[in-house]
Design a protein around this motif. Structure first.
Motif, PDB file in Angstrom:
ATOM      1  N   HIS A 309       0.816  -1.217   0.000  1.00 19.53           N
ATOM      2  CA  HIS A 309       0.000   0.000   0.000  1.00 19.53           C
ATOM      3  C   HIS A 309       0.857   1.277   0.000  1.00 19.53           C
ATOM      4  CE1 HIS A 309      -3.987  -1.877   0.595  1.00 19.53           C
ATOM      5  NE2 HIS A 309      -3.313  -2.810   1.265  1.00 19.53           N
ATOM      6  N   GLY A 310       2.183   1.146  -0.078  1.00 23.35           N
ATOM      7  CA  GLY A 310       3.058   2.307  -0.159  1.00 23.35           C
ATOM      8  C   GLY A 310       2.955   3.229   1.043  1.00 23.35           C
ATOM      9  N   LEU A 311       2.950   2.672   2.248  1.00 23.19           N
ATOM     10  CA  LEU A 311       2.727   3.473   3.456  1.00 23.19           C
ATOM     11  C   LEU A 311       4.018   3.906   4.143  1.00 23.19           C
ATOM     12  CD1 LEU A 311      -0.151   1.319   5.034  1.00 23.19           C
ATOM     13  CD2 LEU A 311      -0.372   3.382   3.629  1.00 23.19           C
ATOM     14  N   LEU A 312       5.170   3.364   3.733  1.00 24.35           N
ATOM     15  CA  LEU A 312       6.403   3.613   4.477  1.00 24.35           C
ATOM     16  C   LEU A 312       7.023   4.951   4.096  1.00 24.35           C
ATOM     17  CD1 LEU A 312       8.059   2.017   6.567  1.00 24.35           C
ATOM     18  CD2 LEU A 312       9.542   1.278   4.695  1.00 24.35           C
ATOM     19  N   PRO A 313       7.229   5.873   5.067  1.00 24.92           N
ATOM     20  CA  PRO A 313       7.871   7.162   4.764  1.00 24.92           C
ATOM     21  C   PRO A 313       9.328   6.963   4.348  1.00 24.92           C
ATOM     22  CG  PRO A 313       6.766   7.194   6.902  1.00 24.92           C
ATOM     23  CD  PRO A 313       6.817   5.768   6.475  1.00 24.92           C
ATOM     24  N   ARG A 314       9.862   7.930   3.638  1.00 23.61           N
ATOM     25  CA  ARG A 314      11.254   7.859   3.195  1.00 23.61           C
ATOM     26  C   ARG A 314      12.181   7.925   4.407  1.00 23.61           C
ATOM     27  NH1 ARG A 314      13.181  11.751  -1.574  1.00 23.61           N
ATOM     28  NH2 ARG A 314      11.759  10.310  -2.633  1.00 23.61           N
ATOM     29  N   GLY A 315      13.214   7.093   4.370  1.00 23.11           N
ATOM     30  CA  GLY A 315      14.199   7.098   5.446  1.00 23.11           C
ATOM     31  C   GLY A 315      13.840   6.221   6.628  1.00 23.11           C
ATOM     32  N   VAL A 316      12.675   5.582   6.591  1.00 24.18           N
ATOM     33  CA  VAL A 316      12.242   4.714   7.697  1.00 24.18           C
ATOM     34  C   VAL A 316      12.278   3.265   7.221  1.00 24.18           C
ATOM     35  CG1 VAL A 316      10.348   4.093   9.244  1.00 24.18           C
ATOM     36  CG2 VAL A 316      10.784   6.495   8.700  1.00 24.18           C
ATOM     37  N   LYS A 317      12.891   2.410   8.036  1.00 27.34           N
ATOM     38  CA  LYS A 317      12.942   0.985   7.735  1.00 27.34           C
ATOM     39  C   LYS A 317      12.360   0.219   8.916  1.00 27.34           C
ATOM     40  CE  LYS A 317      16.082  -2.778   6.504  1.00 27.34           C
ATOM     41  NZ  LYS A 317      17.509  -3.164   6.288  1.00 27.34           N
ATOM     42  N   LEU A 318      11.322  -0.560   8.634  1.00 26.95           N
ATOM     43  CA  LEU A 318      10.668  -1.318   9.705  1.00 26.95           C
ATOM     44  C   LEU A 318      11.555  -2.466  10.174  1.00 26.95           C
ATOM     45  CD1 LEU A 318       6.902  -1.719   8.718  1.00 26.95           C
ATOM     46  CD2 LEU A 318       7.890  -0.219  10.449  1.00 26.95           C
ATOM     47  N   VAL A 323       7.113  -3.709  14.794  1.00 24.68           N
ATOM     48  CA  VAL A 323       5.786  -4.286  14.551  1.00 24.68           C
ATOM     49  C   VAL A 323       5.229  -4.920  15.815  1.00 24.68           C
ATOM     50  CG1 VAL A 323       4.536  -6.074  13.264  1.00 24.68           C
ATOM     51  CG2 VAL A 323       6.258  -4.663  12.105  1.00 24.68           C
ATOM     52  N   PHE A 324       6.101  -5.572  16.598  1.00 17.48           N
ATOM     53  CA  PHE A 324       5.624  -6.391  17.708  1.00 17.48           C
ATOM     54  C   PHE A 324       5.625  -5.673  19.053  1.00 17.48           C
ATOM     55  CE2 PHE A 324       5.190 -10.690  19.676  1.00 17.48           C
ATOM     56  CZ  PHE A 324       4.263 -11.176  18.776  1.00 17.48           C
ATOM     57  N   ALA A 325       6.138  -4.427  19.088  1.00 16.40           N
ATOM     58  CA  ALA A 325       6.297  -3.740  20.376  1.00 16.40           C
ATOM     59  C   ALA A 325       4.968  -3.542  21.102  1.00 16.40           C
ATOM     60  CB  ALA A 325       6.988  -2.395  20.165  1.00 16.40           C
ATOM     61  N   ALA A 383       3.185   0.655  13.867  1.00 16.63           N
ATOM     62  CA  ALA A 383       4.535   0.144  13.628  1.00 16.63           C
ATOM     63  C   ALA A 383       5.459   1.242  13.114  1.00 16.63           C
ATOM     64  CB  ALA A 383       4.486  -1.026  12.651  1.00 16.63           C
ATOM     65  N   ILE A 384       4.957   2.082  12.198  1.00 13.49           N
ATOM     66  CA  ILE A 384       5.781   3.158  11.634  1.00 13.49           C
ATOM     67  C   ILE A 384       6.119   4.191  12.709  1.00 13.49           C
ATOM     68  CG2 ILE A 384       5.753   5.084  10.005  1.00 13.49           C
ATOM     69  CD1 ILE A 384       4.067   3.264   8.143  1.00 13.49           C
ATOM     70  N   SER A 385       5.151   4.528  13.557  1.00 16.96           N
ATOM     71  CA  SER A 385       5.442   5.487  14.634  1.00 16.96           C
ATOM     72  C   SER A 385       6.465   4.920  15.608  1.00 16.96           C
ATOM     73  CB  SER A 385       4.150   5.861  15.372  1.00 16.96           C
ATOM     74  OG  SER A 385       3.623   4.747  16.072  1.00 16.96           O
ATOM     75  N   GLN A 386       6.417   3.621  15.825  1.00 19.87           N
ATOM     76  CA  GLN A 386       7.409   2.982  16.703  1.00 19.87           C
ATOM     77  C   GLN A 386       8.800   3.052  16.072  1.00 19.87           C
ATOM     78  OE1 GLN A 386       6.132   1.840  19.593  1.00 19.87           O
ATOM     79  NE2 GLN A 386       8.118   1.275  20.450  1.00 19.87           N
ATOM     80  N   ALA A 387       8.882   2.828  14.751  1.00 15.54           N
ATOM     81  CA  ALA A 387      10.170   2.911  14.050  1.00 15.54           C
ATOM     82  C   ALA A 387      10.721   4.336  14.100  1.00 15.54           C
ATOM     83  CB  ALA A 387      10.003   2.446  12.612  1.00 15.54           C
TER      84      ALA A 387
END
Length: 653
Positions: A309-318, A323-325, A383-387
């Motif tokens: 779905h192309g949700l990952l912002p640039r510069g962020v790697k999951l 994901v599991f936090a 998950a993205i906010s956690q990353a």
């Protein structure tokens, strides 16, 4: 003092004596709860096999505890080889049980928590009295033990309807073996509730005296894992509804029928997630490889959804922990032959469980996310906010470091992350092994520093002279901490890795390199040991290649740390019916011989490796051992020690 060391000095502990002499090796000794759990687990195994639907546990006023089930009843006939009743055999003989032969179908259980056959025999050994009543074949049988010995032989005491079957065990724990004679009621209730949760249709009751009157609690969960996880989240706000699924392999009994997992999972709006896991109904409070499998499945499912779905912002790697936090879960794995860490079974160590549980959970999770896109996007957002929070934290840590810049060693292959909480440095023996480790590592969090030859014995080297040795200089610069003493207060702000692991060959030379590096850290970097940063990796010495056994049993690669593990693997293969010409054993001459994927699975991947943390319990004793082993003027003491203790050494030469 003179001592007479002769043939008569050697003692052989028979029967249940090993348990009585060293109870801590077999069970927890803080309270008698765990020895009673062994009896409850046996009743639950009957329910797991579909032979029982009720378990009644009662704590009596005299301090004893009884467990009653309506299963098949322990066999009371004579054992064909041991010439004693089977019910007597399982309570008086270590490593006797019906849970070994799972592959051929000759065992009593396809799935069980028991593996070693020591459970109820340990219970018997540590009880001043134990009574067993069996209802089987229309008859009622009774046998009584005291201190592990039979005091009332097996006898028929009555009749019952043929359909009325089951076993009742009443345990009188011996207080001499436990810190406290009282049962841990919270732990007992949690255990019994879990049995009811994991086995839909099972009714579990606990009766105990309250103010002199019996009080009964009953657990019965018709909604299974979903309802149980909902009940655990009463004080937490879930971001998405609880999702529950189960996935078991199908096939004949010889094809591991029914192995797999059932799980319930959700994600929380705030705070850290929590989980409970079980293997064949046995609680595993320390987690293990099955939890790692669920974590891997969740990471792959969410990561694939985010990419699709192309949700990952640039510069962020999951990463997996992002994901599991905030995940809250209940996991119930079903394995044919589980391997636990110790007899108390607090942690699962079966390497196959990671892939099995991951495969069982990945498809249902991906299907759930794709069928409910709104839920999937909410989980992805968490998950993205956690990353992003992790990346911000890493930058803060970097600002705390001193402005001085040290030139890192040229042979250091560094990792990408700057967060010492996840960074790992492997000190690898030899350049060839270093090359394999570089290919096997996770470049995001794992760094490799190959060491050429053996490090200097630094036990009696002055701190100011340490950097005259190139290898020690490179280690100190790579780690980012200056040498210091035990009473110093060094600045650890420059520490670059949260885990520093010694990775050497599984032979005598490798052990020597381990000792030299441990000497360096013990003498000149003691705060790294004190703060839990130093580890020792344990690569395997043997590899067993097993040929494919038909279409449903693919080829396997099994690893053994030493000769004892190799013997155990070969014995297990023989029990599975694998012929000697269907497998081959090879010995690794060193880490450099291992392919990167083999080195990754056995020594570097966090979920499947064996990594021992270095701790110091008795400072004075440790100092004395180091002086004897590494002191330059201690050659005579070393020689005397080797002459006295050399026959006890177990090593590969």
């Amino acid at each position: 003092m003179k001592s007479n060391y002769s043939e008569a000095s050697i003692q052989v502990l028979k029967g249940l004596e090993p348990v009585k002499q060293r109870p801590g090796m077999y069970t927890r000794t803080d309270s008698p709860t765990h020895i009673c759990q062994e009896v409850i687990d046996n009743a639950a195994d009957e329910a797991l096999g579909g032979f029982a639907d009720t378990i009644d546990v009662e704590i009596h006023a005299d301090g004893s505890l009884s467990v009653r089930d309506n299963g098949r009843g322990i066999p009371v006939g004579m054992h064909p080889e041991e010439n004693m009743p089977v019910v007597e055999l399982v309570f008086t003989r270590l490593h006797a049980g019906g849970k070994f032969d799972k592959q051929s179908g000759g065992g009593a259980y396809a799935f069980s928590g028991g593996l070693h056959g020591v459970g109820v025999s340990v219970t018997n050994a540590l009880s001043r009295r134990l009574e067993v009543t069996v209802r089987r074949g229309g008859k009622v049988w009774r046998i009584v033990f005291a201190d592990g010995e039979v005091i009332e032989p097996l006898s028929e005491i009555g009749r019952c309807p043929a359909k009325d079957t089951g076993t009742e065990v009443r345990v009188y724990p011996d207080p001499r073996y436990f810190d406290s004679p009282n049962y841990n009621l919270a732990e007992l209730e949690r255990l019994l509730r879990a049995k009811a949760v994991l086995l839909q249709g099972l009714t579990v009751r606990l009766t105990r005296p309250v103010k002199g009157l019996p009080e009964t609690q009953t657990w019965h969960y018709p909604d299974g894992l979903r309802g149980y996880l909902d009940s655990l989240l009463t004080n937490a706000e879930a971001a998405v509804p609880v999702f529950a699924a189960e996935n078991y392999l199908s096939g004949s009994q010889h094809d591991n029928a029914g192995e797999g997992a059932a799980f319930a999972i959700t994600w929380l709006e705030d705070g850290a997630g929590a989980g409970e896991s079980y293997v064949n109904l046995i609680p595993t409070p320390l987690g293990g490889t099955h939890e790692a499998g669920l974590r891997q499945a969740a990471f792959h499912a969410v990561s694939n959804f985010v990419q699709h779905h192309g949700l990952l912002p640039r510069g962020v790697k999951l990463q997996s922990e992002d994901v599991f936090a905030r995940a809250a879960f209940v996991l119930s794995a079903r394995l044919l032959d589980p391997q636990f860490q110790g007899q108390t079974k607090d942690k699962l160590t079966s390497r196959d469980a990671l892939k099995l549980v991951s495969a069982a959970c990945a498809d249902p999770l991906e299907l759930r996310l794709n069928q409910n896109v709104a839920y999937g996007k909410k989980i992805a957002e968490l998950a993205i906010s956690q990353a992003q929070a992790r990346l911000r934290s890493a930058k803060k840590i970097e600002k705390k470091k001193s402005s001085g810049v040290a030139v890192l060693p040229g042979k250091l292959t560094d990792c990408e992350s700057e967060d010492i909480r996840e960074n790992e440095l492997f000190l690898v023996e030899g350049d060839s092994a270093g090359g394999s480790a570089k290919l096997a590592r996770d470049k995001a969090t794992q760094a490799i520093l190959p060491l050429r030859g053996k490090v200097l014995n630094s036990f009696e080297v002055h701190r100011d002279q340490l950097f005259g040795n190139a290898e020690i200089h490179d280690i100190a610069v790579a780690v980012g901490v200056d040498p210091h003493g035990a009473d110093d207060n060094p600045d650890l702000g420059g520490l670059r890795y949260g885990k520093i692991a010694i990775l050497s060959d599984a032979d005598v030379d490798g052990a020597h390199i381990q000792v030299l590096l441990l000497t360096l850290f013990y003498r000149h970097f003691p705060k790294l040991i004190e703060n839990g940063h130093i580890f020792v990796a344990q690569p395997p010495l043997f590899r067993v290649d097993v040929n494919a056994q038909g279409k449903k049993r693919p080829a396997r690669k099994l690893y053994a740390l030493d000769q004892a593990e190799l013997d155990g693997i070969i014995a297990k293969l023989h029990k599975e019916g694998v012929k000697e010409n269907a497998y081959s054993v090879s010995r690794f001459k060193g880490l450099g011989e291992m392919n990167p994927d083999q080195l990754k699975d056995t020594a570097m991947h966090p979920d499947t490796r064996r990594l021992l943390r270095v701790d110091i319990d008795q400072v004075a004793d440790t100092e004395a051992v180091f002086v004897k082993l590494m002191g330059k003027g201690e050659a005579a003491a070393r020689r005397a020690w080797m002459e006295a203790e050399g026959d006890r050494v177990e090593t590969d030469v």
